[in-house]
Design a protein around this motif. Structure first.
Motif, PDB file in Angstrom:
ATOM      1  N   MET A   1       0.998  -1.111   0.012  1.00 61.50           N
ATOM      2  CA  MET A   1      -0.033   0.054   0.061  1.00 61.50           C
ATOM      3  C   MET A   1       1.114   1.434   0.008  1.00 61.50           C
ATOM      4  O   MET A   1       1.834   1.210   0.665  1.00 61.50           O
ATOM      5  CB  MET A   1      -1.027  -0.111   1.176  1.00 61.50           C
ATOM      6  N   ASP A   2       0.456   2.237  -0.776  1.00 63.30           N
ATOM      7  CA  ASP A   2       1.287   3.471  -0.768  1.00 63.30           C
ATOM      8  C   ASP A   2       1.155   4.145   0.370  1.00 63.30           C
ATOM      9  O   ASP A   2       0.005   4.761   0.774  1.00 63.30           O
ATOM     10  CB  ASP A   2       0.694   4.167  -2.127  1.00 63.30           C
ATOM     11  N   LEU A   3       2.471   4.302   0.914  1.00 60.59           N
ATOM     12  CA  LEU A   3       2.364   5.353   2.429  1.00 60.59           C
ATOM     13  C   LEU A   3       2.106   6.672   1.977  1.00 60.59           C
ATOM     14  O   LEU A   3       1.390   7.396   2.866  1.00 60.59           O
ATOM     15  CB  LEU A   3       3.662   5.147   2.840  1.00 60.59           C
ATOM     16  N   ARG A   4       2.337   7.344   0.747  1.00 60.24           N
ATOM     17  CA  ARG A   4       2.162   8.574   0.701  1.00 60.24           C
ATOM     18  C   ARG A   4       0.531   8.887   0.577  1.00 60.24           C
ATOM     19  O   ARG A   4       0.158   9.787   0.979  1.00 60.24           O
ATOM     20  CB  ARG A   4       2.776   8.936  -0.653  1.00 60.24           C
ATOM     21  N   ARG A   5       0.012   8.106  -0.396  1.00 58.56           N
ATOM     22  CA  ARG A   5      -1.464   8.134  -0.301  1.00 58.56           C
ATOM     23  C   ARG A   5      -2.235   7.857   1.220  1.00 58.56           C
ATOM     24  O   ARG A   5      -3.042   8.610   1.463  1.00 58.56           O
ATOM     25  CB  ARG A   5      -2.238   7.033  -1.179  1.00 58.56           C
ATOM     26  N   LEU A   6      -1.802   7.045   1.646  1.00 55.96           N
ATOM     27  CA  LEU A   6      -2.119   6.806   3.280  1.00 55.96           C
ATOM     28  C   LEU A   6      -1.935   8.168   3.925  1.00 55.96           C
ATOM     29  O   LEU A   6      -2.827   8.721   4.956  1.00 55.96           O
ATOM     30  CB  LEU A   6      -1.385   5.832   4.241  1.00 55.96           C
ATOM     31  N   ARG A   7      -0.725   8.804   3.991  1.00 52.76           N
ATOM     32  CA  ARG A   7      -0.502   9.970   4.614  1.00 52.76           C
ATOM     33  C   ARG A   7      -1.383  11.280   4.167  1.00 52.76           C
ATOM     34  O   ARG A   7      -2.128  11.931   4.688  1.00 52.76           O
ATOM     35  CB  ARG A   7       0.982  10.578   4.300  1.00 52.76           C
ATOM     36  N   TYR A   8      -1.670  11.099   2.976  1.00 52.61           N
ATOM     37  CA  TYR A   8      -2.657  12.067   2.320  1.00 52.61           C
ATOM     38  C   TYR A   8      -4.115  11.994   2.867  1.00 52.61           C
ATOM     39  O   TYR A   8      -4.633  12.687   3.318  1.00 52.61           O
ATOM     40  CB  TYR A   8      -2.783  11.934   0.682  1.00 52.61           C
ATOM     41  N   ILE A  36      -6.618  10.318  -3.444  1.00 55.51           N
ATOM     42  CA  ILE A  36      -7.756   9.605  -2.701  1.00 55.51           C
ATOM     43  C   ILE A  36      -8.323   8.753  -3.304  1.00 55.51           C
ATOM     44  O   ILE A  36      -8.595   7.605  -2.807  1.00 55.51           O
ATOM     45  CB  ILE A  36      -8.625  10.794  -1.888  1.00 55.51           C
ATOM     46  N   LYS A  37      -8.748   8.893  -4.588  1.00 57.83           N
ATOM     47  CA  LYS A  37      -9.615   8.126  -5.716  1.00 57.83           C
ATOM     48  C   LYS A  37      -8.577   6.744  -5.689  1.00 57.83           C
ATOM     49  O   LYS A  37      -9.087   5.747  -5.807  1.00 57.83           O
ATOM     50  CB  LYS A  37      -9.933   8.503  -6.766  1.00 57.83           C
ATOM     51  N   ALA A  38      -7.294   7.119  -5.955  1.00 58.75           N
ATOM     52  CA  ALA A  38      -6.452   6.010  -6.271  1.00 58.75           C
ATOM     53  C   ALA A  38      -6.197   5.056  -4.868  1.00 58.75           C
ATOM     54  O   ALA A  38      -6.443   3.673  -5.097  1.00 58.75           O
ATOM     55  CB  ALA A  38      -5.046   6.409  -6.489  1.00 58.75           C
ATOM     56  N   LEU A  39      -6.274   5.545  -3.725  1.00 60.21           N
ATOM     57  CA  LEU A  39      -6.383   4.651  -2.344  1.00 60.21           C
ATOM     58  C   LEU A  39      -7.620   4.057  -2.340  1.00 60.21           C
ATOM     59  O   LEU A  39      -7.599   2.780  -1.888  1.00 60.21           O
ATOM     60  CB  LEU A  39      -6.285   5.651  -1.569  1.00 60.21           C
ATOM     61  N   GLU A  40      -8.722   4.571  -2.796  1.00 60.56           N
ATOM     62  CA  GLU A  40      -9.868   3.867  -2.663  1.00 60.56           C
ATOM     63  C   GLU A  40     -10.099   2.865  -3.636  1.00 60.56           C
ATOM     64  O   GLU A  40     -10.551   1.661  -3.354  1.00 60.56           O
ATOM     65  CB  GLU A  40     -11.158   4.679  -2.867  1.00 60.56           C
ATOM     66  N   ASP A  42      -7.323   1.172  -4.519  1.00 65.29           N
ATOM     67  CA  ASP A  42      -6.576   0.074  -4.030  1.00 65.29           C
ATOM     68  C   ASP A  42      -7.500  -0.683  -3.153  1.00 65.29           C
ATOM     69  O   ASP A  42      -7.058  -1.975  -2.897  1.00 65.29           O
ATOM     70  CB  ASP A  42      -5.195   0.841  -3.359  1.00 65.29           C
ATOM     71  N   ILE A  43      -8.019  -0.113  -2.167  1.00 66.76           N
ATOM     72  CA  ILE A  43      -8.657  -0.951  -1.230  1.00 66.76           C
ATOM     73  C   ILE A  43      -9.943  -1.438  -1.412  1.00 66.76           C
ATOM     74  O   ILE A  43     -10.392  -2.592  -1.169  1.00 66.76           O
ATOM     75  CB  ILE A  43      -9.002   0.302   0.050  1.00 66.76           C
ATOM     76  N   GLY A  44     -10.671  -0.846  -2.726  1.00 68.62           N
ATOM     77  CA  GLY A  44     -11.684  -1.654  -3.048  1.00 68.62           C
ATOM     78  C   GLY A  44     -13.188  -1.142  -2.723  1.00 68.62           C
ATOM     79  O   GLY A  44     -14.054  -1.522  -3.109  1.00 68.62           O
ATOM     80  N   VAL A  45     -13.275  -0.106  -1.930  1.00 69.90           N
ATOM     81  CA  VAL A  45     -14.504   0.485  -1.382  1.00 69.90           C
ATOM     82  C   VAL A  45     -14.293   2.015  -1.073  1.00 69.90           C
ATOM     83  O   VAL A  45     -12.975   2.574  -0.956  1.00 69.90           O
ATOM     84  CB  VAL A  45     -14.918  -0.311  -0.092  1.00 69.90           C
ATOM     85  N   PRO A  46     -15.276   2.793  -1.112  1.00 70.58           N
ATOM     86  CA  PRO A  46     -15.216   4.180  -0.866  1.00 70.58           C
ATOM     87  C   PRO A  46     -14.670   4.459   0.663  1.00 70.58           C
ATOM     88  O   PRO A  46     -15.128   3.756   1.695  1.00 70.58           O
ATOM     89  CB  PRO A  46     -16.837   4.786  -0.813  1.00 70.58           C
ATOM     90  N   LEU A  47     -13.834   5.595   0.752  1.00 69.94           N
ATOM     91  CA  LEU A  47     -13.499   5.860   2.179  1.00 69.94           C
ATOM     92  C   LEU A  47     -14.004   6.977   2.810  1.00 69.94           C
ATOM     93  O   LEU A  47     -14.099   7.318   3.948  1.00 69.94           O
ATOM     94  CB  LEU A  47     -12.006   5.909   2.155  1.00 69.94           C
ATOM     95  N   VAL A  60     -15.415   2.045   6.986  1.00 68.78           N
ATOM     96  CA  VAL A  60     -14.167   1.664   6.290  1.00 68.78           C
ATOM     97  C   VAL A  60     -13.107   2.661   6.553  1.00 68.78           C
ATOM     98  O   VAL A  60     -11.945   2.349   7.016  1.00 68.78           O
ATOM     99  CB  VAL A  60     -14.103   0.965   4.891  1.00 68.78           C
ATOM    100  N   GLY A  61     -13.557   3.998   6.068  1.00 71.87           N
ATOM    101  CA  GLY A  61     -12.718   5.101   6.035  1.00 71.87           C
ATOM    102  C   GLY A  61     -12.260   5.361   7.445  1.00 71.87           C
ATOM    103  O   GLY A  61     -10.874   5.666   7.605  1.00 71.87           O
ATOM    104  N   GLU A  62     -13.002   5.134   8.459  1.00 72.76           N
ATOM    105  CA  GLU A  62     -12.563   5.433   9.971  1.00 72.76           C
ATOM    106  C   GLU A  62     -11.571   4.318  10.336  1.00 72.76           C
ATOM    107  O   GLU A  62     -10.426   4.668  11.081  1.00 72.76           O
ATOM    108  CB  GLU A  62     -13.834   5.315  10.824  1.00 72.76           C
ATOM    109  N   VAL A  63     -11.686   3.156   9.903  1.00 77.63           N
ATOM    110  CA  VAL A  63     -10.870   1.985  10.087  1.00 77.63           C
ATOM    111  C   VAL A  63      -9.423   2.324   9.483  1.00 77.63           C
ATOM    112  O   VAL A  63      -8.398   2.235  10.030  1.00 77.63           O
ATOM    113  CB  VAL A  63     -11.270   0.720   9.775  1.00 77.63           C
ATOM    114  N   VAL A  64      -9.765   2.711   8.153  1.00 80.26           N
ATOM    115  CA  VAL A  64      -8.335   2.997   7.594  1.00 80.26           C
ATOM    116  C   VAL A  64      -7.597   4.306   8.070  1.00 80.26           C
ATOM    117  O   VAL A  64      -6.357   4.391   8.146  1.00 80.26           O
ATOM    118  CB  VAL A  64      -8.507   3.498   6.140  1.00 80.26           C
ATOM    119  N   ALA A  65      -8.263   5.339   8.432  1.00 83.14           N
ATOM    120  CA  ALA A  65      -7.527   6.377   9.062  1.00 83.14           C
ATOM    121  C   ALA A  65      -6.629   6.005  10.487  1.00 83.14           C
ATOM    122  O   ALA A  65      -5.807   6.190  10.769  1.00 83.14           O
ATOM    123  CB  ALA A  65      -8.576   7.384   9.341  1.00 83.14           C
ATOM    124  N   ARG A  66      -7.745   5.309  11.331  1.00 87.44           N
ATOM    125  CA  ARG A  66      -6.984   4.756  12.589  1.00 87.44           C
ATOM    126  C   ARG A  66      -5.878   3.775  12.225  1.00 87.44           C
ATOM    127  O   ARG A  66      -4.826   4.029  12.971  1.00 87.44           O
ATOM    128  CB  ARG A  66      -8.050   3.863  13.225  1.00 87.44           C
TER     129      ARG A  66
END
Length: 296
Positions: A1-8, A36-40, A42-47, A60-66
């Protein structure tokens, strides 16, 4: 998973507003949206759920953020550890001491290194010079303290210290009453020494300095300086001992005598493979170079 996208995404999760998040990240808002769209994808669902006043996180976005917060914190710590290892501030240094040099300059050097480099895992063992060299050549050590001279291909030596060689004599021996002993007086005395194979260079260097006309009359061999001095105290014979070790042991019944000029000496050095040098070893060598009188 792209760390830069996670940081964004983490910044967006904190701001819940694309404009403010893009400003904090110093990027354009469309670029943030694309990431953000690219990260979604990658994960397969809206965040996030977009609305006119900003956005909100999906379940799911809350889980990803945590999880992203913890993951990025671990990644940052790992990067710091890697940088520290490259700089020699972390990592491991496998070091061997030589039995005849415990205490004094060696212990002080190790203590100072530990103080300056608390995150370095310093693994210290003790062995004879010949054993330490064999372990170093087998790459089970990064460096080893030895008693030179050393004639082993592929190894370099860094001089640490030079100390006077004393003669230990029994307390009731006639030599115990003399201020200094001559080579002539000790020429025929029974001598206690350690086995030559423990350190051939140092063994020959000692005998050549003290018994230049035929070698000592060795009647007993002991494994280390402590046993050697105990044997002297028991009246078995006399023995050459490096001053630092002899005075540190302070064996009752053994008297330490200086030898007349030229004063016999023994050296202490650190040996290592110059082509295979761990970052922590470089820092250890820098500390040695800073010693008073260091000659590199």
């Amino acid at each position: 998973m792209d760390l830069r996208r996670l940081r964004y995404f983490l910044v967006l999760a904190e701001e819940l507003n694309f404009t403010r998040a893009a400003h904090r990240l110093h990027i354009a808002q469309p670029a943030l949206s694309q990431q953000i769209k690219a990260l979604e994808r990658d994960i397969g669902v809206p965040l996030i759920e977009r609305h006119n006043r900003g956005c909100a996180l999906t379940a799911v976005g809350e889980v990803v953020a945590r999880e992203a917060g913890e993951l990025l914190a671990h990644a940052a710590a790992a990067q710091q550890r890697i940088r520290a290892a490259v700089a020699g501030r972390q990592g491991q240094l496998r070091l061997a001491l030589t039995r005849s040099a415990r205490g004094g300059a060696v212990d002080a050097l190790i203590a100072e290194f530990r103080t300056r480099n608390p995150d370095v895992d310093l693994v210290v063992t003790t062995g004879w010079t010949s054993h330490n060299i064999a372990e170093l050549l087998a790459e089970r050590l990064d460096a080893a303290f030895i008693r030179p001279p050393l004639d082993t291909a592929g190894l370099e030596c860094r001089h640490i210290a030079r100390e006077e060689l004393l003669i230990a004599v029994p307390a009731d021996h006639p030599l115990a009453r003399e201020r200094r002993v001559t080579r002539q007086r000790i020429a025929a005395e029974p001598v206690i020494l350690w086995p030559r194979e423990n350190g051939p260079g140092m063994h020959d260097h000692i005998t050549q300095q003290l018994w230049p006309n035929g070698g000592p009359r060795i009647i007993r061999e002991e494994p280390d300086d402590e046993q050697l001095l105990l044997s002297v105290a028991a009246g078995t014979g006399i023995a050459p001992v490096p001053e630092g070790r002899a005075r540190a042991l302070r064996i009752p019944g053994a008297r330490l005598k200086r030898v007349t000029a030229p004063v016999p000496t023994v050296d202490l050095a650190l040996t290592y493979k110059s082509h295979r040098m761990a970052p922590a070893l470089k820092r250890f060598l820098n500390l040695i170079d800073a010693l008073p009188g260091a000659d590199g």
